[in-house]
Scaffold this motif. Structure first.
Motif: not given
Length: 218
Positions: A153-165, A18-34
């Motif tokens: 401000v957040s590093g992208v290492n804090k991105i995880v798949p779901t709210l439960d995660d 739960l502390d890894r750098l995500p790929d670009d696709e994950t970042i893009e989807e996170t941005v869209s959902n935010l």
């Protein structure tokens, strides 16, 4: 005092998954959902760009307060604010110049209504929610309503798949590290005493999330 994660890793057991750098696709989807949840989002490549983004976002003359944040330390914002080479009203400097404990505590509470309140977050769900917790509430109290504007401000290492995660990350990554820091800095243990799930921003333009493509913070 150092605020780096490496200073505490040897003394903590965290969930590295739960502390890894995500790929670009994950970042893009996170941005869209935010953004679909009302957050403004800025994505930058590194800590220097993050500081530049914050500096350009906060207008001259604004009152500025920040909650404790290792991420803000790492991008250089805390030093920049205290150095005074800006046109903002630095509320932390005013607060910590007060000798009387009761007056200082009252000033801390008033600072939650700053024009711009800056801080970090403990987890970002790919589905668009933000999760944070604090012992006293001073770090997250301004986020829901009090401050006129919020910059997270957040590093992208804090991105995880779901709210439960995201809730799991709070418990299994952020808390163990913060607990070690608190014991070293203050001589007491921390606690997940006050928790925020920021599901949506309803006021257009109020809350901006700066995502940094680096491993930052807890």
């Amino acid at each position: 005092m150092s605020q780096q994660k490496a200073d505490y890793l040897d003394d903590t057991d965290i969930d590295d998954a739960l502390d890894r750098l995500p790929d670009d696709e994950t970042i893009e989807e996170t941005v869209s959902n935010l953004e679909s949840r009302g957050f403004d989002v800025v994505v930058v490549d590194d800590a220097d760009e993050a500081l530049d983004a914050v500096r350009s976002h906060v207008p001259a003359g604004a009152s500025v307060m920040n909650g404790h944040s290792t991420t803000l330390e790492e991008i250089g914002f805390t030093d920049y604010l205290s150095a005074g080479d800006h046109d903002w009203e630095s509320l932390p400097d005013e607060i910590w110049s007060i000798d009387d404990d009761a007056e200082r505590q009252a000033a801390r509470r008033r600072s939650q209504t700053a024009d711009y309140f800056l801080g970090g977050i403990n987890a970002v769900a790919q589905s668009g929610e933000l999760v944070a917790a604090d012992l006293s509430g001073s770090r997250i109290g301004a986020y829901p309503f009090a401050a006129s504007n919020v910059v997270i401000v957040s590093g992208v290492n804090k991105i995880v798949p779901t709210l439960d995660d995201a809730l799991d990350r709070l418990e299994s990554v952020a808390y163990p590290l913060e607990n070690e820091r608190a014991q070293e800095a203050y001589g007491v243990e921390s606690a997940i005493a006050k928790q925020l799930i920021f599901r949506r921003e309803t006021e257009e333009g109020r809350t901006t999330v700066v995502l940094v493509r680096e491993q930052l913070g807890y």
